[in-house]
Every structure is written in C-alpha cells, then in structure tokens.
Design an enzyme around this catalytic site. Structure first.
Site, PDB file in Angstrom:
ATOM      1  N   ASN A  43      -2.297   2.589  15.675  1.00 36.89           N
ATOM      2  CA  ASN A  43      -2.710   2.328  17.061  1.00 36.89           C
ATOM      3  C   ASN A  43      -3.222   3.652  17.631  1.00 36.89           C
ATOM      4  O   ASN A  43      -3.105   4.694  16.983  1.00 36.89           O
ATOM      5  CB  ASN A  43      -1.569   1.738  17.891  1.00 36.89           C
ATOM      6  N   ILE A  52       0.820  -1.218   0.000  1.00 33.69           N
ATOM      7  CA  ILE A  52       0.000   0.000   0.000  1.00 33.69           C
ATOM      8  C   ILE A  52       0.852   1.267   0.000  1.00 33.69           C
ATOM      9  O   ILE A  52       0.362   2.334  -0.397  1.00 33.69           O
ATOM     10  CB  ILE A  52      -1.009  -0.022   1.170  1.00 33.69           C
ATOM     11  N   SER A 103      -6.422  -4.658  11.263  1.00 35.05           N
ATOM     12  CA  SER A 103      -6.532  -5.528  12.453  1.00 35.05           C
ATOM     13  C   SER A 103      -6.147  -6.984  12.244  1.00 35.05           C
ATOM     14  O   SER A 103      -6.147  -7.744  13.212  1.00 35.05           O
ATOM     15  CB  SER A 103      -7.951  -5.500  13.069  1.00 35.05           C
ATOM     16  N   THR A 104      -5.825  -7.395  11.016  1.00 39.63           N
ATOM     17  CA  THR A 104      -5.587  -8.836  10.805  1.00 39.63           C
ATOM     18  C   THR A 104      -4.115  -9.242  10.928  1.00 39.63           C
ATOM     19  O   THR A 104      -3.774 -10.399  10.681  1.00 39.63           O
ATOM     20  CB  THR A 104      -6.131  -9.319   9.445  1.00 39.63           C
ATOM     21  N   VAL A 158      -0.871  -7.879  13.637  1.00 43.10           N
ATOM     22  CA  VAL A 158      -0.549  -7.895  15.068  1.00 43.10           C
ATOM     23  C   VAL A 158      -1.819  -7.968  15.933  1.00 43.10           C
ATOM     24  O   VAL A 158      -1.811  -8.599  16.989  1.00 43.10           O
ATOM     25  CB  VAL A 158       0.248  -6.617  15.431  1.00 43.10           C
ATOM     26  N   TYR A 159      -2.899  -7.348  15.494  1.00 40.89           N
ATOM     27  CA  TYR A 159      -4.120  -7.282  16.309  1.00 40.89           C
ATOM     28  C   TYR A 159      -4.963  -8.556  16.265  1.00 40.89           C
ATOM     29  O   TYR A 159      -5.958  -8.670  16.982  1.00 40.89           O
ATOM     30  CB  TYR A 159      -4.948  -6.044  15.948  1.00 40.89           C
ATOM     31  N   GLY A 172       4.465  -3.296  11.281  1.00 37.33           N
ATOM     32  CA  GLY A 172       3.522  -3.667  10.221  1.00 37.33           C
ATOM     33  C   GLY A 172       3.352  -2.580   9.172  1.00 37.33           C
ATOM     34  O   GLY A 172       4.292  -1.875   8.815  1.00 37.33           O
ATOM     35  N   VAL A 173       2.126  -2.445   8.713  1.00 37.71           N
ATOM     36  CA  VAL A 173       1.843  -1.482   7.643  1.00 37.71           C
ATOM     37  C   VAL A 173       2.037  -0.048   8.154  1.00 37.71           C
ATOM     38  O   VAL A 173       2.439   0.848   7.393  1.00 37.71           O
ATOM     39  CB  VAL A 173       0.435  -1.739   7.054  1.00 37.71           C
ATOM     40  N   ASP A 174       1.800   0.179   9.426  1.00 39.78           N
ATOM     41  CA  ASP A 174       1.990   1.503  10.036  1.00 39.78           C
ATOM     42  C   ASP A 174       3.453   1.942   9.895  1.00 39.78           C
ATOM     43  O   ASP A 174       3.745   3.061   9.415  1.00 39.78           O
ATOM     44  CB  ASP A 174       1.578   1.396  11.523  1.00 39.78           C
TER      45      ASP A 174
HETATM   46  N1  AR6 Z   1       0.999  -2.942   2.405  1.00 42.86           N
HETATM   47  C1  AR6 Z   1      -0.183  -3.565   2.602  1.00 42.86           C
HETATM   48  N2  AR6 Z   1      -0.423  -4.352   3.669  1.00 42.86           N
HETATM   49  C2  AR6 Z   1       0.584  -4.516   4.552  1.00 42.86           C
HETATM   50  C3  AR6 Z   1       1.850  -3.907   4.423  1.00 42.86           C
HETATM   51  C4  AR6 Z   1       2.042  -3.088   3.273  1.00 42.86           C
HETATM   52  N3  AR6 Z   1       3.195  -2.433   3.051  1.00 42.86           N
HETATM   53  N4  AR6 Z   1       2.613  -4.290   5.481  1.00 42.86           N
HETATM   54  C5  AR6 Z   1       1.872  -5.120   6.242  1.00 42.86           C
HETATM   55  N5  AR6 Z   1       0.650  -5.271   5.683  1.00 42.86           N
HETATM   56  P1  AR6 Z   1      -0.675  -4.900  10.889  1.00 42.86           P
HETATM   57  P2  AR6 Z   1      -2.984  -4.453  12.701  1.00 42.86           P
HETATM   58  C6  AR6 Z   1      -0.500  -6.072   6.121  1.00 42.86           C
HETATM   59  O1  AR6 Z   1      -0.029  -5.773  11.902  1.00 42.86           O
HETATM   60  O2  AR6 Z   1      -3.251  -5.905  12.814  1.00 42.86           O
HETATM   61  C7  AR6 Z   1       1.167  -1.672  14.204  1.00 42.86           C
HETATM   62  O3  AR6 Z   1       2.297  -1.795  15.029  1.00 42.86           O
HETATM   63  C8  AR6 Z   1      -0.258  -7.221   7.058  1.00 42.86           C
HETATM   64  O4  AR6 Z   1       0.268  -8.348   6.352  1.00 42.86           O
HETATM   65  O5  AR6 Z   1       0.158  -3.903  10.174  1.00 42.86           O
HETATM   66  O6  AR6 Z   1      -4.138  -3.518  12.479  1.00 42.86           O
HETATM   67  C9  AR6 Z   1       0.278  -0.515  14.608  1.00 42.86           C
HETATM   68  O7  AR6 Z   1       1.014   0.578  15.105  1.00 42.86           O
HETATM   69  C10 AR6 Z   1      -1.683  -7.472   7.565  1.00 42.86           C
HETATM   70  O8  AR6 Z   1      -2.403  -8.234   6.586  1.00 42.86           O
HETATM   71  O9  AR6 Z   1      -1.930  -4.068  11.547  1.00 42.86           O
HETATM   72  C11 AR6 Z   1      -0.587  -1.133  15.669  1.00 42.86           C
HETATM   73  O10 AR6 Z   1       0.053  -1.128  16.925  1.00 42.86           O
HETATM   74  C12 AR6 Z   1      -2.291  -6.065   7.612  1.00 42.86           C
HETATM   75  O11 AR6 Z   1      -1.377  -5.238   6.851  1.00 42.86           O
HETATM   76  C13 AR6 Z   1      -0.782  -2.544  15.186  1.00 42.86           C
HETATM   77  O12 AR6 Z   1       0.372  -2.831  14.377  1.00 42.86           O
HETATM   78  C14 AR6 Z   1      -2.439  -5.481   9.000  1.00 42.86           C
HETATM   79  O13 AR6 Z   1      -1.368  -5.882   9.834  1.00 42.86           O
HETATM   80  C15 AR6 Z   1      -2.011  -2.675  14.323  1.00 42.86           C
HETATM   81  O14 AR6 Z   1      -2.226  -4.042  14.034  1.00 42.86           O
END
Ligand code: AR6
Length: 170
Positions: free
Chosen positions: A25, A12, A118-119, A121-122, A33-35
C-alpha cells in the site's frame, strides 16, 4: 518474449528469483495478504528499511533488500484499488509492473517474480488484471533482453487459470 514469462501456483515468499514484487500500500509499512506474508518471511529489517522510503505512489515502485528471503531484492508497489474501471485502474496497474521491471533492470536482476497485484483486498477483477499484467510484462521484455525470466506466482488455482488464459491470448 512469451517464452520468458511463466505462470506458476505457489507462495512468493519462497521464491528464489533475484527480486520479488510486493503488492503493497502507499505507506509501504506493511499490511495483510501477500504484503504481510513477505514482511513476516523477510524479518523486521524489511520494515525498518521501508520506514526510510517515505511511502510510494500508486502505480510506482520502490526497492529494498530481501533480508531473510531467498530473493535479493523486494520491489514494493502499491496497486490501484478497483473502483469500476473508469478511474485509471488499468494504467496504474500497468505502471506497477513496468516500474518494478525498470528497477529490476537497474539493479541487475535477471529473474523477477510477481504476485497478482490488486486482485485480493484491492478488488481488481482477476481476468482483467491478468491481461494488463501479461501484456505489460511482454512489452517490457520485448525491449529488455537483460531480464531472462518473469514469473507470475499465483496463490490459488483460479488466479493461475486467469493468468494462463491471458498469456495464451497474447
Ligand atoms: N504468495 C503469492 N500470492 C499471495 C500470497 C503469497 N504468499 N499471499 C496472498 N497472495 P493482496 P492487493 C495473493 O490482498 O489486492 C495488503 O494489506 C492473493 O491471493 O495481498 O494488491 C497491502 O498492504 C491475491 O491473489 O494484495 C495493501 O493494503 C494477491 O496475492 C493491500 O493488501 C494479491 O492480494 C493490497 O491489496
């Protein structure tokens, strides 16, 4: 409105949509992660603007500029942590998608890209999350013609398969 929803596999941070959502968060001060990926790609000015926002409630969203991203805006939304499903997780997750789309409409965005909120770390089960996401997006699009396209940008094939299935069930 189903024809205005697309599911793709990709990163993304490379999106050329008017706005991208960030699975943040409640501090809005970055994370993994994506953040983390969005903050790295956007550059330090993104964190500087996020510091002025004083956090965000789970299920709501706040908007910033996109800085070094191609996207003009970032919609920061803290998703719910999965705790078995009996703690309002689905309502909160729906709130994430709806709040982001409301902001996108207010700021004149025609195209919006979402990660799978949310899918990671959450821990929200991806099949369940996908159904909430696509039904909430479809409901919003039905009454908001100003948004031309919403894309789910899935990082891996398993996630994409879950969103493809949810969209085809709609
Ligand atoms: N592009 C698209 N999707 C991605 C990318 C990317 N570059 N990188 C990861 N994903 P997560 P959450 C996917 O853990 O569960 C953070 O630390 C990943 O494979 O990023 O909402 C925040 O600060 C998964 O399918 O987000 C919060 O503390 C999806 O994005 C916490 O993680 C979401 O995974 C939020 O956890």
């Amino acid at each position: 409105m189903k024809d205005r929803i697309e599911i793709i596999q990709g990163d993304i941070t490379r999106s050329d949509a008017d706005a991208i959502a960030n699975a943040a968060n409640t501090s809005l001060l970055g994370g993994g992660g994506v953040d983390g990926a969005i903050h790295r790609a956007a550059g330090p000015q993104l964190l500087a603007e996020c510091r002025t926002l004083h956090g965000c409630e789970t299920g709501r969203a706040k908007i910033t500029r996109g800085y070094n991203l191609k996207a003009k805006y970032v919609l920061h939304t803290p998703g719910p942590v999965w705790s078995g499903g009996g703690h309002g997780e689905a309502e909160k997750l729906a709130g994430c998608y709806r709040s982001c789309l409301e902001l996108a409409s207010q700021y004149g965005c025609k195209t919006v890209d979402f990660p799978s909120i949310s899918t990671g770390v959450y821990g929200y089960p991806v099949d369940k999350a996908a159904r909430v996401a696509v039904s909430t997006i479809a409901d919003y699009l039905a009454s908001h013609g100003e948004i031309e396209r919403v894309r789910m940008v899935c990082f891996d094939a398993r996630t994409k398969a879950a969103y493809d299935a949810a969209l085809s069930e709609l």
